[in-house]
Design a protein around this motif. Sequence first.
Motif, PDB file in Angstrom:
ATOM      1  N   ARG A  16       0.812  -1.218   0.000  1.00  0.00           N
ATOM      2  CA  ARG A  16       0.000   0.000   0.000  1.00  0.00           C
ATOM      3  C   ARG A  16       0.848   1.272   0.000  1.00  0.00           C
ATOM      4  NH1 ARG A  16      -2.906  -3.750   2.787  1.00  0.00           N
ATOM      5  NH2 ARG A  16      -5.058  -4.023   2.150  1.00  0.00           N
ATOM      6  N   GLN A  17       2.032   1.209   0.622  1.00  0.00           N
ATOM      7  CA  GLN A  17       2.930   2.354   0.605  1.00  0.00           C
ATOM      8  C   GLN A  17       3.433   2.548  -0.824  1.00  0.00           C
ATOM      9  OE1 GLN A  17       4.941   0.421   4.064  1.00  0.00           O
ATOM     10  NE2 GLN A  17       5.556   2.537   4.450  1.00  0.00           N
ATOM     11  N   ARG A  18       3.587   3.795  -1.232  1.00  0.00           N
ATOM     12  CA  ARG A  18       3.874   4.067  -2.637  1.00  0.00           C
ATOM     13  C   ARG A  18       5.173   4.824  -2.824  1.00  0.00           C
ATOM     14  NH1 ARG A  18      -0.412   2.510  -5.464  1.00  0.00           N
ATOM     15  NH2 ARG A  18       0.113   3.639  -7.363  1.00  0.00           N
ATOM     16  N   ALA A  20       6.934   7.327  -6.038  1.00  0.00           N
ATOM     17  CA  ALA A  20       6.619   8.042  -7.275  1.00  0.00           C
ATOM     18  C   ALA A  20       7.884   8.728  -7.771  1.00  0.00           C
ATOM     19  CB  ALA A  20       5.519   9.069  -7.033  1.00  0.00           C
ATOM     20  N   ASP A  31       3.942   5.989 -10.392  1.00  0.00           N
ATOM     21  CA  ASP A  31       3.415   6.074  -9.034  1.00  0.00           C
ATOM     22  C   ASP A  31       2.928   4.674  -8.714  1.00  0.00           C
ATOM     23  OD1 ASP A  31       2.099   6.466  -6.646  1.00  0.00           O
ATOM     24  OD2 ASP A  31       0.968   8.212  -7.325  1.00  0.00           O
ATOM     25  N   VAL A  32       3.729   3.926  -7.953  1.00  0.00           N
ATOM     26  CA  VAL A  32       3.483   2.505  -7.730  1.00  0.00           C
ATOM     27  C   VAL A  32       3.643   2.152  -6.255  1.00  0.00           C
ATOM     28  CG1 VAL A  32       4.255   1.816 -10.047  1.00  0.00           C
ATOM     29  CG2 VAL A  32       5.917   1.955  -8.209  1.00  0.00           C
ATOM     30  N   PRO A  33       3.022   1.054  -5.827  1.00  0.00           N
ATOM     31  CA  PRO A  33       3.326   0.559  -4.476  1.00  0.00           C
ATOM     32  C   PRO A  33       4.771   0.050  -4.450  1.00  0.00           C
ATOM     33  CG  PRO A  33       1.892  -0.967  -5.634  1.00  0.00           C
ATOM     34  CD  PRO A  33       2.044   0.225  -6.522  1.00  0.00           C
ATOM     35  N   SER A  36       4.481  -5.205  -5.886  1.00  0.00           N
ATOM     36  CA  SER A  36       3.293  -5.588  -6.649  1.00  0.00           C
ATOM     37  C   SER A  36       3.335  -7.081  -6.929  1.00  0.00           C
ATOM     38  CB  SER A  36       3.260  -4.858  -8.002  1.00  0.00           C
ATOM     39  OG  SER A  36       3.316  -3.471  -7.851  1.00  0.00           O
ATOM     40  N   ARG A 147       2.333  -3.895 -12.679  1.00  0.00           N
ATOM     41  CA  ARG A 147       3.226  -2.988 -11.936  1.00  0.00           C
ATOM     42  C   ARG A 147       3.133  -1.546 -12.440  1.00  0.00           C
ATOM     43  NH1 ARG A 147       5.642  -1.826  -7.442  1.00  0.00           N
ATOM     44  NH2 ARG A 147       7.645  -0.804  -7.622  1.00  0.00           N
ATOM     45  N   SER A 148       3.537  -1.320 -13.697  1.00  0.00           N
ATOM     46  CA  SER A 148       3.529   0.039 -14.244  1.00  0.00           C
ATOM     47  C   SER A 148       3.894   0.001 -15.723  1.00  0.00           C
ATOM     48  CB  SER A 148       4.554   0.917 -13.519  1.00  0.00           C
ATOM     49  OG  SER A 148       4.734   2.149 -14.177  1.00  0.00           O
TER      50      SER A 148
END
Length: 166
Positions: A16-18, A20, A31-33, A36, A147-148
Amino acid sequence: MSIDPSRIEIAFDPRRQRMAGISAHGLMSFDVPFISEITDNLWLGGCEDGLVLPEFIGHLVSLYPWEQYTVKHDLDSRLEVRMYDQTNQAMDQVDAIASWVNTCRRGAPTLVHCQAGLNRSSLVAARALVLEGMSADEAITLIREKRSPACLCNPAFERWLREPPA
């Protein structure tokens, strides 16, 4: 060192922590945790010194030894390899690391991490999926979806996955 008598238990969750930023290759924003889930027992992510590794992770593969997770549980294995997110990064160790990741995944959740979870760890995770039978296109697409879109923005890494040397 004294202990704060008013201290409370706080759960930190890298899912949950991200994080960026802007990627070094292609200048893509992300901007990702921190971590993942890509597929069964395969987790991909980044790292920040002091971030607590979730207890469900059994194997830790670090491609970024400059920062480390705080591990508060017994791991089944821990592998640390120094890799760089450069277009001239040697690829001679990628298959061995990816094979190790697949071996680990058969037993427990495995986290492959680098600094941001975009290139080095995506390279190894994608290659692990390819070694298990997925096409390079399928592996790259899956990682970018889970993921991104900034994953594998290092053009040399993506090219190597699509056309590895014979």
